[in-house]
Design an enzyme around this catalytic site. Sequence first.
Site, PDB file in Angstrom:
ATOM      1  N   ASN A 159      73.392 -13.429 -33.014  1.00 34.00           N
ATOM      2  CA  ASN A 159      72.529 -14.002 -31.971  1.00 34.00           C
ATOM      3  C   ASN A 159      71.388 -14.851 -32.525  1.00 34.00           C
ATOM      4  OD1 ASN A 159      71.473 -11.608 -32.963  1.00 34.00           O
ATOM      5  ND2 ASN A 159      70.472 -11.040 -31.064  1.00 34.00           N
ATOM      6  N   GLU A 254      68.372  -1.844 -36.910  1.00 31.75           N
ATOM      7  CA  GLU A 254      67.823  -2.381 -35.661  1.00 31.75           C
ATOM      8  C   GLU A 254      68.997  -2.582 -34.726  1.00 31.75           C
ATOM      9  OE1 GLU A 254      67.326  -4.572 -32.877  1.00 31.75           O
ATOM     10  OE2 GLU A 254      66.403  -6.220 -34.004  1.00 31.75           O
ATOM     11  N   CYS A 288      67.973  -8.848 -28.724  1.00 31.86           N
ATOM     12  CA  CYS A 288      67.920  -7.384 -28.648  1.00 31.86           C
ATOM     13  C   CYS A 288      66.762  -6.918 -27.768  1.00 31.86           C
ATOM     14  CB  CYS A 288      67.833  -6.794 -30.047  1.00 31.86           C
ATOM     15  SG  CYS A 288      66.569  -7.569 -31.052  1.00 31.86           S
TER      16      CYS A 288
HETATM   17  P1  NDP Z   1      78.173  -5.717 -34.505  1.00 32.84           P
HETATM   18  O1  NDP Z   1      77.125  -4.690 -34.526  1.00 32.84           O
HETATM   19  O2  NDP Z   1      79.586  -5.245 -34.647  1.00 32.84           O
HETATM   20  O3  NDP Z   1      77.887  -6.835 -35.633  1.00 32.84           O
HETATM   21  C1  NDP Z   1      76.738  -6.899 -36.429  1.00 32.84           C
HETATM   22  C2  NDP Z   1      77.110  -7.171 -37.865  1.00 32.84           C
HETATM   23  O4  NDP Z   1      77.838  -6.053 -38.365  1.00 32.84           O
HETATM   24  C3  NDP Z   1      78.010  -8.383 -38.052  1.00 32.84           C
HETATM   25  O5  NDP Z   1      77.692  -9.018 -39.266  1.00 32.84           O
HETATM   26  C4  NDP Z   1      79.371  -7.754 -38.137  1.00 32.84           C
HETATM   27  O6  NDP Z   1      80.307  -8.567 -38.797  1.00 32.84           O
HETATM   28  C5  NDP Z   1      79.065  -6.528 -38.960  1.00 32.84           C
HETATM   29  N1  NDP Z   1      80.080  -5.487 -38.875  1.00 32.84           N
HETATM   30  C6  NDP Z   1      81.168  -5.419 -38.074  1.00 32.84           C
HETATM   31  N2  NDP Z   1      81.865  -4.278 -38.325  1.00 32.84           N
HETATM   32  C7  NDP Z   1      81.201  -3.630 -39.305  1.00 32.84           C
HETATM   33  C8  NDP Z   1      81.403  -2.414 -40.001  1.00 32.84           C
HETATM   34  N3  NDP Z   1      82.442  -1.619 -39.724  1.00 32.84           N
HETATM   35  N4  NDP Z   1      80.505  -2.052 -40.940  1.00 32.84           N
HETATM   36  C9  NDP Z   1      79.455  -2.822 -41.224  1.00 32.84           C
HETATM   37  N5  NDP Z   1      79.196  -3.993 -40.602  1.00 32.84           N
HETATM   38  C10 NDP Z   1      80.056  -4.398 -39.650  1.00 32.84           C
HETATM   39  O7  NDP Z   1      77.967  -6.535 -33.206  1.00 32.84           O
HETATM   40  P2  NDP Z   1      79.021  -7.288 -32.294  1.00 32.84           P
HETATM   41  O8  NDP Z   1      79.112  -8.671 -32.772  1.00 32.84           O
HETATM   42  O9  NDP Z   1      80.295  -6.550 -32.162  1.00 32.84           O
HETATM   43  O10 NDP Z   1      78.260  -7.208 -30.900  1.00 32.84           O
HETATM   44  C11 NDP Z   1      78.448  -6.052 -30.098  1.00 32.84           C
HETATM   45  C12 NDP Z   1      77.190  -5.683 -29.363  1.00 32.84           C
HETATM   46  O11 NDP Z   1      76.135  -5.488 -30.294  1.00 32.84           O
HETATM   47  C13 NDP Z   1      76.675  -6.750 -28.442  1.00 32.84           C
HETATM   48  O12 NDP Z   1      77.318  -6.632 -27.216  1.00 32.84           O
HETATM   49  C14 NDP Z   1      75.236  -6.391 -28.334  1.00 32.84           C
HETATM   50  O13 NDP Z   1      75.081  -5.417 -27.331  1.00 32.84           O
HETATM   51  C15 NDP Z   1      74.915  -5.763 -29.675  1.00 32.84           C
HETATM   52  N6  NDP Z   1      74.171  -6.656 -30.560  1.00 32.84           N
HETATM   53  C16 NDP Z   1      72.878  -6.350 -30.809  1.00 32.84           C
HETATM   54  C17 NDP Z   1      72.115  -7.166 -31.611  1.00 32.84           C
HETATM   55  C18 NDP Z   1      70.697  -6.874 -31.914  1.00 32.84           C
HETATM   56  O14 NDP Z   1      69.953  -7.804 -32.203  1.00 32.84           O
HETATM   57  N7  NDP Z   1      70.275  -5.629 -31.918  1.00 32.84           N
HETATM   58  C19 NDP Z   1      72.672  -8.380 -32.186  1.00 32.84           C
HETATM   59  C20 NDP Z   1      74.067  -8.598 -31.896  1.00 32.84           C
HETATM   60  C21 NDP Z   1      74.765  -7.750 -31.098  1.00 32.84           C
HETATM   61  P3  NDP Z   1      81.230  -9.538 -37.938  1.00 32.84           P
HETATM   62  O15 NDP Z   1      80.359 -10.197 -36.899  1.00 32.84           O
HETATM   63  O16 NDP Z   1      81.709 -10.502 -38.945  1.00 32.84           O
HETATM   64  O17 NDP Z   1      82.286  -8.687 -37.321  1.00 32.84           O
END
Ligand code: NDP
Length: 519
Positions: A159, A254, A288
């Site tokens: 994001n 976070e 977030c």
């Molecule tokens: P994720 O939490 O899955 O992604 C965050 C990061 O973690 C990305 O770099 C992702 O890689 C990586 N990741 C994915 N799988 C793993 C794993 N098994 N172990 C370690 N790291 C991993 O978020 P999503 O993109 O799936 O979004 C899902 C939900 O998360 C959204 O609907 C929203 O509600 C929330 N979100 C919250 C945010 C915040 O600022 N707190 C930011 C973004 C999302 P990759 O993207 O390459 O899969």
Amino acid sequence: MAGVEERVDPSQVSTVGGIDSEGQIIVENPATGREIGRVPEMSADEVVELARKARAAQPGWNALGFEGRARVLNRAQKWVIDNRDRIIETIVSETGKTYEDALIAEINYATSAFGFWAKNAPKFLGDERIKTSSPFVLGRKLVVRYQPLGLVGVIGPWNYPLTNSFGDCIPALAAGNAVILKPSEVTPLTSLLMAEGLRACGLPENVYQVATGRGETAQALIDQVDMVMFTGSTATGKKVMQRAAETLTPVSLELGGKDPMIVLSDADLERAANAAVYYSMQNGGQTCISVERVYVEEPVYDQFVAKVTEKARALRQGVPTGYGAIDIGAVTSPAQVDIIDSHVRDAESKGAKILVGGHKHGTGGANFYEPTVMVDVDHSMLAMTEETFGPTLPIMKVRDAEEAITLANDSPYGLSGSVWTKDVARGEAVARRVQSGAVDVNDAMLNYSALELPMGGWKASGLGTRHGAAGIRKYCAQQAILVTRFAPKRDVHMFPYKKSTGKLIGGMLKLIYGRGKRD
Ligand code: NDP
């Protein structure tokens, strides 16, 4: 709405993270569906190699001291300003957000953070002289010192590629660590551009590296580092913590939020309505700490809803083409469109009324969700209980502030929240009863810009904080030093134990602690 393209069958929306025949991740512009780049999906072995190079480079970086590192960080601050158009183009093309969101919430943050950590790292990490009240330790020099952990792994979301992914690297670097950033597969290009920028500013080779890839790359990174800073969903945060537990690696998480906005009947309704629309839909609601649900006291509910509806209807959505072109861009992650829609459909099926928007749209792999306002919502609906992370605003009528507080706290999350009233003393009293890491009165989200304030979640919204002293100390090992300069050959508590030892120490304890406190 200007710029909105014709509706498509939801099942036609493209999937993210396509891989080409050479194993490269295909990066797309979510506002157009067009390919904008390819990056390698790094294997565990490649991550091991990055870590080896990082560890070799880190001592030299640390040896530069706070001043030497600050010079590089200050140059980077200027580099971001000088190169802001290029950085903004990169951010906009990989996220589909507006130019304003990239400028205000990303460039602004990064430039401010480079300066803040360059200036404050010595203050937060310098040796601290400590005084003690322990009679056994009197006369000794006591010092707390901080030293960089070595190699920090940052796992970032899609994001805010600059603010949330790269932003956490800045304090880790300022503390003297090497950093490997694993950006989201959806938005890796900004992180790579920052590697170029830091090199141009004199950061030694391999002190900051980018591990492009997906979940498996992130898991491999966790095995290699001395500390993990993760931003993302609560579900993935738990996986990060599980993996880190295997090597007892500390984590700072976070995670998601479901931030409540409480509008009391004496609020400045015009400001509250503007803020409700802005802070729920800025960055397409993909923040977030965005406003995710609103509770409005009965007497002003109708008026508030009318204002919000009018303002949301006026929003322009479409492909970002420059400043002033649109208000709301695309949904960055294609998977997110379905999450948003599932929350809206769930609410609708349980009796919610959709006053504005309520549909996904986009052609040729573009992902959009209409700015959406919903009423007649309650806590049986996902839109009021789970993170929607889209341009949606569900509004609920409440009897009074007490009901609003109860509902605000009826959540597994606790990232932040806001209270709106002209009576700021009452607003602060209400704020103190909201169970979350930050609460703003007559504002929302703005606490994030004050880097002096800790930012972190309660409950399922996370562990640890960014910003403030704790936001850099977490990247360090803390060491307590005790120095005894003048001392007898044998202290009274040392062997051999004698009758007089017990008598003397017992008497001393009685004298110091035995008087009792006056009521
Ligand atoms: P994720 O939490 O899955 O992604 C965050 C990061 O973690 C990305 O770099 C992702 O890689 C990586 N990741 C994915 N799988 C793993 C794993 N098994 N172990 C370690 N790291 C991993 O978020 P999503 O993109 O799936 O979004 C899902 C939900 O998360 C959204 O609907 C929203 O509600 C929330 N979100 C919250 C945010 C915040 O600022 N707190 C930011 C973004 C999302 P990759 O993207 O390459 O899969």
